[in-house]
Write an enzyme that holds these catalytic residues in place. Structure first.
Site, PDB file in Angstrom:
ATOM      1  CB  CYS A   1      -0.932   0.013   1.200  1.00 30.20           C
ATOM      2  SG  CYS A   1      -2.389  -1.042   1.039  1.00 30.20           S
TER       3      CYS A   1
ATOM      4  CG  HIS B   1       2.721  -9.984  -4.124  1.00 33.36           C
ATOM      5  ND1 HIS B   1       2.318  -9.958  -2.808  1.00 33.36           N
ATOM      6  CD2 HIS B   1       3.754 -10.867  -4.173  1.00 33.36           C
ATOM      7  CE1 HIS B   1       3.067 -10.788  -2.102  1.00 33.36           C
ATOM      8  NE2 HIS B   1       3.940 -11.364  -2.913  1.00 33.36           N
TER       9      HIS B   1
ATOM     10  CG  HIS C   1       6.171 -13.457  -7.224  1.00 32.36           C
ATOM     11  ND1 HIS C   1       7.329 -12.924  -6.694  1.00 32.36           N
ATOM     12  CD2 HIS C   1       5.369 -13.715  -6.176  1.00 32.36           C
ATOM     13  CE1 HIS C   1       7.222 -12.879  -5.377  1.00 32.36           C
ATOM     14  NE2 HIS C   1       6.049 -13.356  -5.029  1.00 32.36           N
TER      15      HIS C   1
HETATM   16  P1  5GP Z   1       6.102 -13.015  -1.350  1.00 32.47           P
HETATM   17  O1  5GP Z   1       7.205 -13.760  -0.664  1.00 32.47           O
HETATM   18  O2  5GP Z   1       5.182 -12.330  -0.338  1.00 32.47           O
HETATM   19  O3  5GP Z   1       5.336 -13.838  -2.358  1.00 32.47           O
HETATM   20  O4  5GP Z   1       6.797 -11.903  -2.224  1.00 32.47           O
HETATM   21  C1  5GP Z   1       7.142 -10.651  -1.732  1.00 32.47           C
HETATM   22  C2  5GP Z   1       8.146 -10.084  -2.691  1.00 32.47           C
HETATM   23  O5  5GP Z   1       8.263  -8.701  -2.426  1.00 32.47           O
HETATM   24  C3  5GP Z   1       9.535 -10.694  -2.546  1.00 32.47           C
HETATM   25  O6  5GP Z   1       9.934 -11.268  -3.784  1.00 32.47           O
HETATM   26  C4  5GP Z   1      10.404  -9.498  -2.147  1.00 32.47           C
HETATM   27  O7  5GP Z   1      11.694  -9.538  -2.727  1.00 32.47           O
HETATM   28  C5  5GP Z   1       9.600  -8.313  -2.618  1.00 32.47           C
HETATM   29  N1  5GP Z   1       9.787  -7.107  -1.834  1.00 32.47           N
HETATM   30  C6  5GP Z   1       9.825  -7.033  -0.485  1.00 32.47           C
HETATM   31  N2  5GP Z   1      10.008  -5.747  -0.103  1.00 32.47           N
HETATM   32  C7  5GP Z   1      10.084  -5.012  -1.249  1.00 32.47           C
HETATM   33  C8  5GP Z   1      10.280  -3.619  -1.502  1.00 32.47           C
HETATM   34  O8  5GP Z   1      10.391  -2.786  -0.589  1.00 32.47           O
HETATM   35  N3  5GP Z   1      10.319  -3.228  -2.791  1.00 32.47           N
HETATM   36  C9  5GP Z   1      10.186  -4.122  -3.827  1.00 32.47           C
HETATM   37  N4  5GP Z   1      10.253  -3.610  -5.063  1.00 32.47           N
HETATM   38  N5  5GP Z   1       9.995  -5.443  -3.619  1.00 32.47           N
HETATM   39  C10 5GP Z   1       9.949  -5.881  -2.346  1.00 32.47           C
HETATM   40 ZN    ZN Z   2      -1.778  -3.234   1.234  1.00 30.69          ZN
END
Ligand code: 5GP
Ligand code: ZN
Length: 114
Positions: free
Chosen positions: A7, A100, A102
């Site tokens: 957010c 999100h 990927h």
């Molecule tokens: P999840 O593990 O929740 O599926 O993916 C979260 C993703 O967000 C991870 O791949 C991580 O590298 C990315 N991420 C975490 N913090 C940040 C940030 O501050 N900026 C960006 N651009 N990506 C982030």
């Molecule tokens: Zn949010």
């Protein structure tokens, strides 16, 4: 001020390298890329996980998936292939609790995933 990281990125309070945005979605480069292309597609509206979706989100999720294919196609990965991933909750490794998608491409991706 929201405490949700994505957010805050949507609001512009935390910088990110945006590669696409419209009224409902933004897409930006992952800060810790796992492939030459690693983009996250994020709805502007906060939804925590896949478990929180209802029928009102169907169009939004469709837009996320189609945007993933469009971004991969723009990078030249349509024919060779790319991967889309929604991690949901702890066992899948979800660390940011704002939905999100990927989008990974640019190298051979193993299956099954780790
Ligand atoms: P999840 O593990 O929740 O599926 O993916 C979260 C993703 O967000 C991870 O791949 C991580 O590298 C990315 N991420 C975490 N913090 C940040 C940030 O501050 N900026 C960006 N651009 N990506 C982030
Ligand atoms: Zn949010």
């Amino acid at each position: 001020m929201s405490t949700c990281l994505f957010c805050r990125i949507v609001a512009g309070e935390i910088p990110a390298t945006r590669v696409y945005e419209d009224e409902r979605l933004i897409a930006f480069n992952d800060i810790n890329p796992q492939a030459p292309m690693h983009v996250l597609i994020v709805p502007r509206a906060h939804v925590a996980t896949l478990n929180d979706l209802d029928a009102s989100h169907d169009a939004l999720v469709g837009e996320m998936v189609r945007r993933a294919a469009a971004i991969a196609g723009e990078r030249g990965y349509a024919a060779g292939g790319f991967r889309t991933v929604f991690n949901c909750n702890a066992d899948a490794g979800q660390t940011v609790f704002h939905l999100h998608l990927h989008v990974l491409g640019g190298r051979k991706l193993a299956w099954p995933p780790g």
